[in-house]
Design a protein around this motif. Structure first.
Motif, PDB file in Angstrom:
ATOM      1  N   TRP A   1       0.916  -1.157  -0.160  1.00 21.97           N
ATOM      2  CA  TRP A   1       0.035  -0.095  -0.196  1.00 21.97           C
ATOM      3  C   TRP A   1       0.858   1.282  -0.004  1.00 21.97           C
ATOM      4  CZ3 TRP A   1      -4.913   0.319  -0.523  1.00 21.97           C
ATOM      5  CH2 TRP A   1      -5.922  -0.994  -0.231  1.00 21.97           C
TER       6      TRP A   1
ATOM      7  N   SER B   1      -5.115   5.877   0.236  1.00 29.50           N
ATOM      8  CA  SER B   1      -4.287   4.559   0.070  1.00 29.50           C
ATOM      9  C   SER B   1      -4.532   4.182  -1.164  1.00 29.50           C
ATOM     10  CB  SER B   1      -4.667   3.632   1.155  1.00 29.50           C
ATOM     11  OG  SER B   1      -3.981   4.408   2.425  1.00 29.50           O
TER      12      SER B   1
ATOM     13  N   ALA C   1       0.447   5.586   0.610  1.00 28.44           N
ATOM     14  CA  ALA C   1      -0.461   6.792   1.289  1.00 28.44           C
ATOM     15  C   ALA C   1      -0.131   7.792   0.006  1.00 28.44           C
ATOM     16  CB  ALA C   1       0.211   7.188   2.343  1.00 28.44           C
TER      17      ALA C   1
END
Length: 188
Positions: free
Chosen positions: A83, A103, A85
């Motif tokens: 993931w 995300s 951000a």
């Protein structure tokens, strides 16, 4: 529907409890709240989105990549399990709002950007609570705790016999209290 009102009738519109028949003049004199209908399609469920008009602060080392939809995403940090951000650019579309922070996973970016995505800064590691004291590294001398006030010299943290007897008496009283409350089984 029943005798208390129709199926669509709001409870606040009914006669409040505590007023007897014939006291309508008291109800009529009470101030009334204006009824404002909700616009169609509005719902209070879920999160409320706040539209940003300017980009937010960007950490040092942030990189930019292109999303699968062609937008520029500033990668703020690389999280765990693939993931990222990100903060999207100022052009809102189906991928997200203008300057929205969200995300995203690696497949949500345009292909051929693996080196850019790998160069994104790592997320901040977990910081233990402020009261946690990590053990000293091997080989570093550890300071001894200070002796208790009134302790005999030569015996660190020793209690005087009188203090020991008083502490034991308090312990016995507390033990009896717990037995009386049923928190401890009776001693035999």
């Amino acid at each position: 529907a029943n005798d208390e009102g129709g199926a669509g009738e709001r409870k606040s519109m009914r006669m409040p409890h505590g007023f007897a028949p014939g006291q309508d003049h008291l109800l009529d004199a009470a101030p009334q709240a204006a009824v404002v209908p909700k616009p169609k399609g509005s719902s209070s469920k879920g999160r409320k989105s706040v539209q940003q008009t300017v980009p937010g602060p960007v950490p040092v080392g942030a990189v930019q990549a292109i999303t699968a939809g062609g937008r520029v995403a500033t990668i703020l940090e690389r999280k765990q399990r693939g993931w990222f951000a990100v903060e999207l650019d100022g052009n809102a579309n189906d991928e997200g709002g203008a300057f929205e922070r969200k995300s995203m996973r690696r497949p949500m970016f345009a292909p051929g950007q693996d080196s850019v995505l790998d160069s994104a800064p790592d997320a901040m590691p977990y910081a233990p609570p402020h009261y946690y004291h990590a053990p000293p590294p091997p080989g570093v001398p550890v300071a001894q705790p200070a002796a208790l006030p009134g302790a005999a010299q030569g015996a660190p943290n020793a209690m005087s016999p009188a203090d020991m007897a008083a502490a034991f008496a308090q312990f016995q009283q507390f033990q009896q209290f717990l037995q009386m409350r049923g928190a401890l089984p009776p001693q035999s």
